[in-house]
Motif scaffolding. Structure first.
Motif, PDB file in Angstrom:
ATOM      1  N   ASN A   1      46.286  20.254 -36.356  1.00  0.00           N
ATOM      2  CA  ASN A   1      46.739  19.470 -35.675  1.00  0.00           C
ATOM      3  C   ASN A   1      47.829  17.658 -35.492  1.00  0.00           C
ATOM      4  OD1 ASN A   1      46.932  21.738 -34.750  1.00  0.00           O
ATOM      5  ND2 ASN A   1      45.791  21.733 -33.243  1.00  0.00           N
ATOM      6  N   ARG A   2      46.683  17.365 -36.078  1.00  0.00           N
ATOM      7  CA  ARG A   2      46.987  15.856 -36.018  1.00  0.00           C
ATOM      8  C   ARG A   2      47.984  15.118 -37.090  1.00  0.00           C
ATOM      9  NH1 ARG A   2      41.091  13.919 -36.088  1.00  0.00           N
ATOM     10  NH2 ARG A   2      40.781  13.420 -38.904  1.00  0.00           N
ATOM     11  N   ASP A   3      47.192  15.786 -38.147  1.00  0.00           N
ATOM     12  CA  ASP A   3      48.633  15.744 -39.071  1.00  0.00           C
ATOM     13  C   ASP A   3      49.896  16.272 -39.020  1.00  0.00           C
ATOM     14  OD1 ASP A   3      46.541  14.510 -40.980  1.00  0.00           O
ATOM     15  OD2 ASP A   3      46.331  15.624 -42.316  1.00  0.00           O
TER      16      ASP A   3
ATOM     17  N   GLN B   1      41.802  19.263 -28.426  1.00  0.00           N
ATOM     18  CA  GLN B   1      41.127  19.951 -29.951  1.00  0.00           C
ATOM     19  C   GLN B   1      43.359  19.601 -30.820  1.00  0.00           C
ATOM     20  OE1 GLN B   1      39.614  21.734 -32.089  1.00  0.00           O
ATOM     21  NE2 GLN B   1      40.187  22.802 -33.576  1.00  0.00           N
TER      22      GLN B   1
ATOM     23  N   ALA C   1      41.960  20.890 -35.467  1.00  0.00           N
ATOM     24  CA  ALA C   1      42.327  19.706 -35.312  1.00  0.00           C
ATOM     25  C   ALA C   1      42.531  18.982 -36.048  1.00  0.00           C
ATOM     26  CB  ALA C   1      40.544  19.446 -34.613  1.00  0.00           C
ATOM     27  N   ARG C   2      41.849  18.851 -37.078  1.00  0.00           N
ATOM     28  CA  ARG C   2      43.002  17.843 -38.371  1.00  0.00           C
ATOM     29  C   ARG C   2      43.761  18.193 -38.446  1.00  0.00           C
ATOM     30  NH1 ARG C   2      42.115  14.482 -42.635  1.00  0.00           N
ATOM     31  NH2 ARG C   2      40.420  13.349 -41.638  1.00  0.00           N
TER      32      ARG C   2
ATOM     33  N   ALA D   1      51.506  13.417 -35.915  1.00  0.00           N
ATOM     34  CA  ALA D   1      51.895  12.721 -37.466  1.00  0.00           C
ATOM     35  C   ALA D   1      52.739  12.462 -37.743  1.00  0.00           C
ATOM     36  CB  ALA D   1      50.342  12.130 -38.010  1.00  0.00           C
TER      37      ALA D   1
ATOM     38  N   LEU E   1      46.025  18.234 -29.805  1.00  0.00           N
ATOM     39  CA  LEU E   1      46.300  16.691 -30.241  1.00  0.00           C
ATOM     40  C   LEU E   1      44.886  15.977 -31.181  1.00  0.00           C
ATOM     41  CD1 LEU E   1      47.011  15.207 -26.516  1.00  0.00           C
ATOM     42  CD2 LEU E   1      48.526  16.569 -27.959  1.00  0.00           C
ATOM     43  N   GLY E   2      44.205  17.323 -32.022  1.00  0.00           N
ATOM     44  CA  GLY E   2      44.005  16.697 -32.852  1.00  0.00           C
ATOM     45  C   GLY E   2      43.188  15.645 -32.984  1.00  0.00           C
ATOM     46  N   VAL E   3      42.136  15.813 -31.825  1.00  0.00           N
ATOM     47  CA  VAL E   3      40.964  14.596 -31.588  1.00  0.00           C
ATOM     48  C   VAL E   3      40.044  15.907 -31.487  1.00  0.00           C
ATOM     49  CG1 VAL E   3      39.210  13.487 -30.023  1.00  0.00           C
ATOM     50  CG2 VAL E   3      41.377  13.320 -30.656  1.00  0.00           C
TER      51      VAL E   3
ATOM     52  N   ALA F   1      51.082  20.838 -28.455  1.00  0.00           N
ATOM     53  CA  ALA F   1      51.147  20.261 -28.521  1.00  0.00           C
ATOM     54  C   ALA F   1      50.978  19.785 -27.515  1.00  0.00           C
ATOM     55  CB  ALA F   1      51.458  19.093 -29.660  1.00  0.00           C
TER      56      ALA F   1
END
Lengths: 228, 275, 637
Positions: free
Chosen positions: B237-239, A187, B234-235, B242, A189-191, A25
C-alpha cells in the motif's frame, strides 16, 4: 498467448480510484477525518455534564462561525459520501470475486469487529441520518423540539427509553467499527511495523471504547435522571 | 482411524459440482492428507469410479501446488502447513472433513479440487522482477545488503504461491501474495529502481484479475504455510500510494487475463507455422 | 557410431573462452526470426527460456505443472556452490573443479566440469542482482557455509530454501520475458514426442493436460530441461510429477542415453512410515554438520535412544572415517547406513533408519544456535514424524535423490540429434558417477544462463534450417504415435492401478539397482521388469477419458516410459563391472568394503542407443581422459 499489454486508464486519479488499494486509501483518509470528528463531537458533547448554560453556549459558539461550520459540514459530507461509495463498490467487488460460496468456511484469525465492518457501517450510517433528523433538524425523536435549546432537546430525546437504547446500540456498533477501522487505516496507508502495530491495535481498541463510553454516558445519565 | 470425507466433485468448469460423501475405515495417523486421498483414489479406481483430481507435486511443502479447504480452513487445521505435510494425527477417529477447492473468480475451477492459478503468474509478469538481463550483473558483493534487510526480503520471498491467502480471504483478495513479491523486491537495494513501477503494475494486474480488495482482517496470514506477515500488505500500500502520488509517466504494465488453454498451432509468434 | 563430444583443445583455463570466441553468432536483428522450444521451466529451463528471450529469440516454454514456478528445482534446500573464495579459505576455480571431478569418481568430462566451476562465479552475481535473498553477514556481504564434506566454505544459501529462491529468480526473469512477449508460456502441457526432420530436432508433440488436445509445436531448435528420473524408484525425494518421458521419447527418436545407472542416494531423508507412503522427504545434508550419526552397537536393541549409554552406541562414520567423520560424501554415508541396517542394527519401524543426534551440539552451542541453523528443518521433521528432534535424535534413512545419468550431450550441450539440446539434470554431463552437494543448482543455472545462449546461437547460425510444413509426414506420424499410446492406455481397462505397477517397479529397481548391485540381481531385475511391463500393457486400469484433466492418464504415460528406462538402468549397471560413485557393485569392493573403481576398463561414458523395443540397445563408449586431475582412489579416511 495472452501477453498483450493493456493500456489501463491513463488518468492517474481514475486509475487510483479504480483500484481496490486506491479505494481503500480513500476510505482510510476519510475514515481518519470521520474519526477525528467523532472524537471532537464526543468531547464537545461531554460538556452536557457542565449544565444547560455551558452546553447551550457551546452549541451557540459552533453556530457563531458559519463559515467554519459549513466548511466542516462539506468536508464531513464529502468524506461520508466517499467512504460509503468506496465501501459499497468494494462489497460489490467482493461478491464478484467469489461467485461460488464455500459450503463450510471458518474464520480463524480475524476479529469479530473486522468481519462485521460491512454491516456495522450501514447501521451506523442509518443512525447518523436519524441522529441528524433528531437533533439537527428536529424532525423526529424529540417531542417538543426547540431550535437552539440543545440541552433541553437532548434530555427530552433521551428521555424516551427506546430512542436511548437505539442510540446506545449504535454507539456499541461504532465502537466495533472503530476498533478495526482505526488501526486498519494505518495498515491501508502503509504503516505497519512489528513494534508499533501491536500498540496501534491496542490503541485503536482503547479509543473505540473511550468514544463509546463517552457517547453512551449521555443517554444513560438522562435515563437515570443524572442529567435533567 | 475412521473418517468421513465430504469431497467437492465437479467434472469441469461448466458442469455443476457437489459434495460427495466417502467413508474411510482405515486411515493411518502417520499418513499425510494427500496420502489419505491417494488411498481413497486407489479404492475409487478399483470400483471403476474416477479418482478425485487434486493438485500436488513436491509433497514437501515448497512447490505450492497443493491446497484445498478442510472444514472451511485453507490447508486444514495445522499452522504453517500445506496439505501435503498435514499428517492425519491432526484429526481424531470419527471426524468428518469437508474438502473444497479454493474458491475465487480469479481461480477458475478446472476439475474437482484443481483450480487455475495463472492469474498469479500474470501478477508476477506485470512487474514482479528486477530487470537484469543475464550477464549484466556486477560482482555479488558490490551491492551490500544489511543482514536484517536480507532477512526481511527472505521472509517475504518465502511465499510459495499456493493461493491459500486468496482462498481464506472473505474478499478473495490477492493482497498477501502481491504484497509479498512487492516487499521481497522492494526492500532490497537491487529492487529500488523499479520499486514504484512495480507496485503500480502489480496492483493494477491484481485488480484486473478480479481479486477482491483487502480489508486488513488477517485471515490470509493465519493460513499462510510460510506465515508471510500482514506487514507486506502495508508495504504494498505504501509503495502503491507513493507511486500513484508521485508518478509522472502513466504507462503501466498489465496483461490481459485469460482462461482458455491455448495450444501451439494458434500461437502468433511461431514463424514456422506455415500451414 | 562415433561420438563427437566437440571438446575444446588447448589449456583448460581458456578453453571455454576460446570456444565462445570461435562460435558463430546470430545477427541481433535476425534472432527474432528464429524460434526455440524450451521444455521444462526449472533452474535450467527457466534460465534458458528467460535468457534466450532476452537475446531476442522467440521462445515457447513448456511445463507440466500449473506454473513454471513449481518445477522441482524449488525443493533444493542446502545451497549453491561457487568458487568465489569470499571466505579467503583457499577456494579457487581449480579447487571446485578438482573437488567435482574427484567427487564424481572420475567419470565426468574435465572440460565440462572446469567450465562449470568458472561459470559458478557469474551465477552468484546474476542471482544476487535479480534479488535472490542470499544469507548475509551483518556488514552486508554474502556469507557461505561448508556443505557436503567440502573442505572450504563455498556454498551460498537462502535459509533452507535456496532452490526456491534461485528458481523464483529464474521464474521472475522468465515472466519478465512473457510480459515482453518474447516467451510464450505453456503450463499444464506435457511433451510426449520429439519431431525429427532431416536428422534435426524441429519440434515437439504435446498434450494439453486440461483439454487433452494433442498438438505440435515447430521451431528451429529444441531445448530439453526436464530434470531427472529418480521417480523410476517410485519412492524418491523427487516431486510426484517428475518423470523421464520427455527425455525418453527423445531417446527413442535417436538421442543416446548416457550412464543411466548413475543414481544418487541422499543419506538424510525421513524414513518410510507405511505402505501408503507416496514420497520421501529429504532433510538438508547440512544437518550432518552438527548432527552425529549412530546406531546401537548390539543388534535388535529396542531401547529408546536416550536409554542407550554412550559406550553402547556406534558412531560408525566417525569410527570408519576419522578425518571426514559424519561429513563423508553422500554415497559413502548412504552405503554405510544401509550396511548397518542390513546387520540388523537399524532403528525405528522395520529397522530401516539410523539416528542423527544433535544432543552434543545442543549441549555445546545451545538450543538457540541450533534453532537458528536448522529451525525450519527441525520443525518439518516434527510436523511429519510427531517427534521433537531437540529432545530425541532424528531418524534418517537414505533415499533416491538425483540422477547423474541422462541424455548424452557434447560440450555444447547438444545431444546426438542435431538441434536437440539437453540441460540440467536431464543431461549426464557434469557430475560423473556422484554429485557433490550444492552442485545441482550450479549446473542447472550454468547450463541455462551461461552455456546455452552461446551454443544454441552457434547451432542456429551454422545450420541451414528450412521451413517445415505442418503436413510433413514425420509430424503426422509423431502425432499419431502419441494419440495411439493415449488411446491404448485408456482402452486396456485392466485390473490394476497405475500406482500399484509403479510401486512394484520401484521396489524391483530399488532392491536390485539401488544402493548396491550385483550381476545376478541385475539380470534378474531386467527380466522381472520386462515381465511386469508385459502385464502393464495388458492389465493396467486407467479410468476417465483423454479429453480432460486425467491425472491417472498422466501417470500412466510416465510409468510406461519408466519401465523401459528401468530395464536400461539394469543393463547399464550390469555392464559396468566396477564400483564408482553412486554405482556400487558388490563384486567390486576393497577388503574394507569401499568402492573399487576400474579405470583401465571403465573410464568411459556408456551411451546407449535405442533400436526399437525388444531389441538390445547399442552401447557407444566415449572414453574419458584426465589431464588435470589424476584418477586416484577416493579416500575419506
Amino acid at each position: 498467448m495472452g501477453t498483450i499489454a493493456l493500456g489501463v486508464r491513463d488518468n492517474v486519479a481514475a486509475r487510483f480510484w479504480g483500484s481496490t488499494n486506491g479505494k481503500k486509501a480513500v476510505m482510510a483518509v476519510t475514515g481518519l477525518i470521520l474519526f477525528g470528528f467523532v472524537m471532537g463531537h464526543m468531547l464537545g458533547n461531554l460538556q452536557i455534564f457542565e449544565g444547560p448554560v455551558a452546553f447551550n453556549d457551546y452549541a451557540k459558539f459552533l453556530r457563531s462561525v458559519p463559515l467554519g461550520l459549513w466548511l466542516a459540514r462539506i468536508v464531513l459530507l464529502t468524506s461520508v459520501v466517499l467512504h460509503v461509495t468506496a465501501s459499497v463498490q468494494l462489497v460489490l467487488r467482493k461478491r464478484r470475486a467469489r461467485p461460488v460460496a464455500y459450503a463450510s468456511k471458518e474464520s480463524i484469525a480475524s476479529t469479530y469487529a473486522s468481519r462485521t465492518m460491512y454491516w456495522s457501517g450501514p447501521i451506523i450510517l442509518a443512525f447518523v441520518i436519524y441522529h441528524l433528523l433528531q437533533f439537527t433538524f428536529g424532525v423526529t425523536g424529540v417531542p417538543d423540539y426547540q431550535e437552539g435549546e440543545v440541552y433541553r432537546n437532548v434530555v427530552s430525546g433521551f428521555g424516551q427509553p427506546a430512542i436511548a437504547i437505539w442510540y446506545i446500540v449504535s454507539m456499541l456498533l461504532l465502537c466495533l467499527h472503530l476498533r478495526h477501522g482505526v488501526w486498519s487505516m494505518f495498515q491501508t496507508l502503509g504503516v505497519n511495523h512489528p513494534r508499533y502495530t501491536p500498540i496501534l491495535r491496542h490503541g485503536a481498541t482503547l479509543f473505540a471504547v473511550v468514544v463509546a463510553i463517552g457517547f453512551i454516558s449521555i443517554p444513560v445519565s438522562v435515563l437515570f435522571g443524572w442529567v435533567s | 482411524m475412521r473418517l468421513t470425507l465430504h469431497v467437492w466433485r465437479q467434472q469441469g468448469p461448466r458442469t455443476k459440482g457437489r459434495l460427495v460423501r466417502y467413508q474411510m475405515d482405515n486411515v493411518d495417523h502417520e499418513m499425510s492428507m494427500l496420502e489419505c486421498l491417494d488411498v481413497l483414489n486407489e479404492e475409487l479406481i478399483g470400483k471403476g469410479d474416477e479418482p478425485i483430481a487434486f493438485e500436488h507435486d513436491c509433497r514437501e511443502g515448497i512447490c505450492g501446488s497443493c491446497g484445498f479447504m478442510i472444514n472451511g480452513v485453507a490447508h486444514g487445521p495445522a499452522r504453517a502447513t500445506t496439505v501435503c505435510q498435514l499428517t492425519m494425527r491432526n484429526f481424531k477417529d470419527g471426524d468428518s472433513l469437508t474438502i473444497e477447492p479454493w474458491r475465487a473468480s480469479a481461480f477458475p475451477l478446472i476439475k474437482d479440487l484443481v483450480v487455475d492459478r495463472r492469474s498469479f503468474d500474470r501478477i508476477v509478469a506485470s512487474g514482479g522482477y528486477i530487470s537484469v538481463s543475464t550477464g549484466n550483473a556486477p560482482d555479488a558483493n558490490a551491492i551490500l545488503v544489511p543482514k536484517d534487510i536480507a532477512d526481511r526480503a527472505m521472509d517475504a520471498a518465502a511465499c510459495i504461491g499456493c493461493g491459500a491467502c486468496v482462498a481464506a480471504c472473505p474478499n478473495a483478495s490477492a493482497a498477501l501474495f502481491t504484497g509479498a513479491k512487492i516487499s521481497h523486491l522492494g526492500v532490497l537495494p537491487q529492487g529500488q529502481p523499479e520499486r514504484h513501477l512495480r507496485a503500480l503494475s502489480m496492483v493494477a494486474q491484481a485488480n484486473l484479475e478480479g481479486f477482491g480488495g483487502c480489508t486488513n482482517i488477517g485471515e490470509c496470514t493465519a493460513v499462510c504455510p510460510k506465515e508471510i506477515p500482514l506487514e507486506v500488505i502495508a508495504r504494498m500500500n505504501r509503495d502503491y500510494i507513493a507511486a500513484a502520488l508521485s508518478q509522472r509517466d502513466a504507462e503501466v504494465n498489465t496483461i490481459r487475463p485469460f482462461t482458455e488453454w491455448s495450444t501451439g498451432s494458434k500461437l502468433v509468434n511461431d514463424p514456422h507455422a506455415t500451414s | 557410431m562415433e561420438l563427437n563430444s566437440r571438446l575444446p583443445t588447448g589449456p583448460i583455463e581458456t578453453a571455454w573462452d576460446n570456444t565462445k570466441f570461435e562460435m558463430k553468432l546470430v545477427n541481433p536483428a535476425n534472432k527474432r526470426k528464429y524460434s526455440v522450444l524450451v521444455v521444462g521451466s526449472g533452474l535450467a529451463g527457466g534460465a534458458a527460456a528467460a535468457t534466450l528471450g532476452e537475446l531476442g529469440y522467440n521462445v515457447n516454454c513448456f511445463c507440466f505443472q500449473d506454473s513454471p514456478r513449481r518445477a522441482h528445482s524449488i525443493a533444493a534446500q542446502g545451497g549453491i556452490n561457487a568458487a568465489k573464495n569470499y571466505q579467503n579459505d583457499g577456494d579457487s576455480i581449480f579447487r571446485l573443479f578438482y573437488d567435482t571431478v574427484k567427487g564424481g569418481d572420475f567419470r565426468a568430462r574435465e572440460a565440462n566440469v572446469y567450465r562449470l566451476a568458472q561459470i559458478s562465479l557469474e551465477i552468484i552475481d546474476q542471482c544476487a542482482a535479480q534479488g535472490v535473498p542470499f544469507a548475509r553477514e551483518y556488514g552486508g556481504a554474502l556469507t557461505n557455509r561448508s556443505f557436503g564434506g567440502a573442505q572450504v566454505s563455498r556454498t551460498f544459501y537462502a535459509r533452507g530454501q535456496t532452490g526456491q529462491q534461485l528458481l523464483l529468480g529464474a521464474y521472475q526473469a522468465l515472466e519478465r520475458q512473457v510480459q515482453a512477449g518474447r516467451v510464450a508460456m505453456f503450463p499444464r502441457t506435457e511433451m510426449l514426442d520429439l519431431i525429427v526432420i532431416d536428422g534435426r530436432a524441429r519440434g515437439i508433440v504435446t498434450r494439453n493436460l486440461v483439454t487433452g488436445e494433442i498438438d505440435t509445436h515447430l521451431a528451429d531448435a529444441v531445448v530439453l530441461a526436464t530434470g531427472g528420473y529418480g521417480n523410476v524408484y517410485y519412492l524418491s525425494t523427487n516431486a510426484k510429477g517428475s518423470n523421464v518421458t520427455a527425455s525418453w521419447r527423445a531417446h527413442k527418436r535417436g538421442a543416446l542415453f548416457a550412464n543411466p545407472c548413475f543414481t544418487q542416494i541422499h543419506p538424510t531423508c525421513i524414513p518410510v512410515s507405511g505402505d501408503y507412503q507416496s514420497k520421501l522427504t529429504l532433510m538438508s545434508e547440512s544437518l550432518r554438520n552438527d548432527g552425529r550419526i549412530w546406531v546401537p552397537l548390539k543388534k535388535g536393541d529396542t531401547r529408546q535412544p536416550g536409554q542407550i549409554p554412550e559406550n553402547e552406541r556406534d558412531y560408525y562414520l566417525e569410527r570408519r572415517y576419522p578425518s571426514f567423520g559424519n561429513l563423508v560424501p553422500r554415497d559413502v554415508a548412504s552405503r554405510n547406513a544401509k550396511h548397518v541396517c542390513d546387520e540388523g542394527r537399524g532403528v525405528g519401524p522395520g529397522g530401516l533408519g539410523v539416528y542423527l543426534d544433535f544432543s552434543d551440539s545442543i549441549h555445546r552451542l545451545g538450543e538457540k544456535v541450533i534453532a537458528e541453523r536448522y529451525g525450519n528443518l527441525f520443525d518439518m521433521y516434527q510436523r511429519i514424524t510427531g517427534e521433537n528432534p531437540y529432545q530425541v535424535p532424528m531418524r534418517i534413512y537414505p533415499a533416491i535423490h538425483y540422477t547423474m545419468g541422462g541424455l548424452w550431450v557434447d560440450y555444447h550441450l547438444m545431444s546426438t540429434i542435431p538441434g536437440l539440446f539437453v540441460l540440467g539434470e536431464a543431461n549426464f554431463s557434469d557430475h560423473g558417477a556422484n554429485r557433490l552437494g550444492a552442485s545441482a543448482l550450479m549446473q542447472g543455472l550454468s547450463d541455462g544462463y551461461f552455456v546455452i545462449p552461446f551454443t544454441l546461437g552457434n547451432y542456429i547460425a551454422g545450420a541451414k534450417l528450412e521451413k517445415v510444413d505442418r503436413s510433413h509426414p514425420e509430424i503426422r506420424n509423431a502425432e499419431a504415435c502419441v494419440q495411439q499410446t493415449v488411446d491404448k492406455l485408456l482402452n486396456i481397462k485392466g485390473k490394476r492401478t497405475v500406482d500399484s505397477f509403479h510401486r512394484q517397479l520401484g521396489k524391483i529397481v530399488w532392491d536390485y539397482c539401488g544402493m548396491s548391485r550385483n550381476a545376478r540381481g541385475l539380470e534378474s531385475a531386467a527380466e522381472q521388469i520386462r515381465e511386469l511391463r508385459e502385464e502393464y500393457w495388458t492389465n493396467v486400469n486407467v479410468p476417465g477419458s483423454g479429453a480432460d484433466l486425467n491425472q491417472s492418464l498422466e501417470k500412466a504415460t510416465r510409468v510406461a516410459d519408466f519401465f523401459e528406462l528401468a530395464e536400461l538402468m539394469c543393463i547399464d549397471a550390469r555392464e559396468r563391472n566396477e564400483s564408482c560413485g553412486g554405482h556400487f557393485r558388490e563384486e567390486y569392493q576393497t577388503e574394507d568394503g569401499e568402492a573399487l573403481r576400474n579405470d583401465e576398463q571403465y573410464s568411459y561414458v556408456a551411451a546407449w542407443g535405442y533400436r526399437g523395443y525388444g531389441n538390445p540397445w547399442d552401447l557407444v563408449k566415449e572414453p574419458l581422459e584426465f589431464h588435470y586431475v589424476h584418477p586416484s582412489q577416493r579416500s575419506y579416511k
